[in-house]
Structures are given as C-alpha cells and as structure tokens.
Design a protein around this motif. Sequence first.
Motif, PDB file in Angstrom:
ATOM      1  N   ILE A 139      -5.048 -12.660 -12.244  1.00 15.51           N
ATOM      2  CA  ILE A 139      -3.585 -12.624 -12.228  1.00 15.51           C
ATOM      3  C   ILE A 139      -3.061 -12.513 -13.653  1.00 15.51           C
ATOM      4  O   ILE A 139      -3.473 -13.246 -14.536  1.00 15.51           O
ATOM      5  CB  ILE A 139      -3.016 -13.852 -11.509  1.00 15.51           C
ATOM      6  N   HIS A 140      -2.171 -11.560 -13.839  1.00 11.52           N
ATOM      7  CA  HIS A 140      -1.614 -11.265 -15.157  1.00 11.52           C
ATOM      8  C   HIS A 140      -0.099 -11.124 -15.012  1.00 11.52           C
ATOM      9  O   HIS A 140       0.372 -10.505 -14.057  1.00 11.52           O
ATOM     10  CB  HIS A 140      -2.232  -9.957 -15.666  1.00 11.52           C
ATOM     11  N   PHE A 141       0.636 -11.684 -15.953  1.00 12.21           N
ATOM     12  CA  PHE A 141       2.094 -11.572 -15.942  1.00 12.21           C
ATOM     13  C   PHE A 141       2.477 -10.425 -16.874  1.00 12.21           C
ATOM     14  O   PHE A 141       2.161 -10.447 -18.057  1.00 12.21           O
ATOM     15  CB  PHE A 141       2.729 -12.893 -16.376  1.00 12.21           C
ATOM     16  N   TRP A 152      14.343  -3.738 -17.047  1.00 10.58           N
ATOM     17  CA  TRP A 152      13.063  -4.406 -17.239  1.00 10.58           C
ATOM     18  C   TRP A 152      12.993  -5.612 -16.323  1.00 10.58           C
ATOM     19  O   TRP A 152      14.000  -6.278 -16.050  1.00 10.58           O
ATOM     20  CB  TRP A 152      12.920  -4.875 -18.684  1.00 10.58           C
ATOM     21  N   PHE A 153      11.793  -5.931 -15.845  1.00 13.75           N
ATOM     22  CA  PHE A 153      11.555  -7.117 -15.031  1.00 13.75           C
ATOM     23  C   PHE A 153      10.090  -7.504 -15.174  1.00 13.75           C
ATOM     24  O   PHE A 153       9.306  -6.805 -15.821  1.00 13.75           O
ATOM     25  CB  PHE A 153      11.939  -6.874 -13.566  1.00 13.75           C
ATOM     26  N   ASN A 154       9.713  -8.629 -14.590  1.00 13.05           N
ATOM     27  CA  ASN A 154       8.342  -9.137 -14.689  1.00 13.05           C
ATOM     28  C   ASN A 154       7.644  -9.059 -13.338  1.00 13.05           C
ATOM     29  O   ASN A 154       8.279  -9.198 -12.291  1.00 13.05           O
ATOM     30  CB  ASN A 154       8.345 -10.591 -15.154  1.00 13.05           C
ATOM     31  N   ILE A 155       6.326  -8.855 -13.414  1.00 11.55           N
ATOM     32  CA  ILE A 155       5.481  -8.834 -12.222  1.00 11.55           C
ATOM     33  C   ILE A 155       4.274  -9.724 -12.470  1.00 11.55           C
ATOM     34  O   ILE A 155       3.666  -9.652 -13.533  1.00 11.55           O
ATOM     35  CB  ILE A 155       5.002  -7.399 -11.889  1.00 11.55           C
ATOM     36  N   ALA A 156       3.933 -10.544 -11.483  1.00  8.17           N
ATOM     37  CA  ALA A 156       2.661 -11.272 -11.485  1.00  8.17           C
ATOM     38  C   ALA A 156       1.730 -10.452 -10.605  1.00  8.17           C
ATOM     39  O   ALA A 156       1.930 -10.354  -9.399  1.00  8.17           O
ATOM     40  CB  ALA A 156       2.838 -12.682 -10.941  1.00  8.17           C
ATOM     41  N   GLU A 164      -2.860  -6.437  -6.313  1.00  7.26           N
ATOM     42  CA  GLU A 164      -1.934  -7.154  -5.440  1.00  7.26           C
ATOM     43  C   GLU A 164      -0.827  -7.775  -6.282  1.00  7.26           C
ATOM     44  O   GLU A 164      -1.077  -8.375  -7.328  1.00  7.26           O
ATOM     45  CB  GLU A 164      -2.690  -8.245  -4.681  1.00  7.26           C
ATOM     46  N   ILE A 165       0.408  -7.629  -5.834  1.00  4.21           N
ATOM     47  CA  ILE A 165       1.563  -8.199  -6.528  1.00  4.21           C
ATOM     48  C   ILE A 165       1.936  -9.512  -5.849  1.00  4.21           C
ATOM     49  O   ILE A 165       2.169  -9.552  -4.644  1.00  4.21           O
ATOM     50  CB  ILE A 165       2.742  -7.215  -6.523  1.00  4.21           C
ATOM     51  N   PHE A 166       1.975 -10.595  -6.647  1.00  6.04           N
ATOM     52  CA  PHE A 166       2.279 -11.917  -6.112  1.00  6.04           C
ATOM     53  C   PHE A 166       3.734 -12.321  -6.314  1.00  6.04           C
ATOM     54  O   PHE A 166       4.248 -13.134  -5.573  1.00  6.04           O
ATOM     55  CB  PHE A 166       1.369 -12.966  -6.761  1.00  6.04           C
ATOM     56  N   ALA A 167       4.370 -11.788  -7.344  1.00  3.87           N
ATOM     57  CA  ALA A 167       5.769 -12.143  -7.604  1.00  3.87           C
ATOM     58  C   ALA A 167       6.413 -11.061  -8.461  1.00  3.87           C
ATOM     59  O   ALA A 167       5.754 -10.445  -9.296  1.00  3.87           O
ATOM     60  CB  ALA A 167       5.863 -13.485  -8.321  1.00  3.87           C
ATOM     61  N   ILE A 168       7.699 -10.839  -8.210  1.00  9.84           N
ATOM     62  CA  ILE A 168       8.522  -9.957  -9.034  1.00  9.84           C
ATOM     63  C   ILE A 168       9.776 -10.746  -9.358  1.00  9.84           C
ATOM     64  O   ILE A 168      10.411 -11.304  -8.463  1.00  9.84           O
ATOM     65  CB  ILE A 168       8.873  -8.654  -8.291  1.00  9.84           C
ATOM     66  N   TYR A 169      10.104 -10.827 -10.650  1.00  8.07           N
ATOM     67  CA  TYR A 169      11.255 -11.635 -11.039  1.00  8.07           C
ATOM     68  C   TYR A 169      11.906 -11.036 -12.288  1.00  8.07           C
ATOM     69  O   TYR A 169      11.281 -10.314 -13.053  1.00  8.07           O
ATOM     70  CB  TYR A 169      10.837 -13.094 -11.267  1.00  8.07           C
TER      71      TYR A 169
END
Length: 103
Positions: free
Chosen positions: A51-53, A65-69, A76-81
């Motif tokens: 897992i990489h942010f 711009w936004f962040n993805i875990a 696999e994408i675990f979070a988008i924020y």
Amino acid sequence: MHLISCPWCGERSEDEFTCGGQSHIQRPDPDTVTDEEWSAYMFNRINPAGIHFERWRHTFGCRQWFNIARHTVTHEIFAIYKMGEPAPVIENTPAAKTAGGAQ
C-alpha cells in the motif's frame, strides 16, 4: 483498464489521470535545512511492494489534485481523498496484511 473515482468528477478511465508520486511529503524549511536533508527531500522516495499513498491529478478532466491509497502490486485502490485531508488508516484487508500492515 482501471477506473478511478475523481473526488470532483466521479468515476473515469485511468487514461484521464496522471500519477504525481508519493503523497504526504513535508517540505523542509529552506532557511534551516542542511544540504543532505534537502537532497533527501528532493530525490528520496519510498517505493513499497504494498500500500502506497500517492498524489494523482485528473489531467484530462477537472485538473484537480487528490490522493489515492493504492496497492502497488495488485493496483487495488483502498481510498481516494482530497488534498489536505489526512491519510486514512488502512487495515484488515488482504493486501494490507500482505504489505505488512498500513503505512
């Protein structure tokens, strides 16, 4: 093809996005930083098999711009924020266990 859910535009094709590398990097104070610290800030990044942010940009959409875990092996994408929001805690997922836990 993967779909990425932009926080502003919704789900779109991965072709519309650009990865900007590791997220949550703190820029050092240029007035007090040593040459070695500045060099580390500029050039050293983690590259886990897990897992990489990451920072992403909706280049061919809203341009935000936004962040993805994201898991770097399975994609696999675990979070988008949104930028400025804290990184979520990621646990109890098969990929997080494989990666040695949340980072």
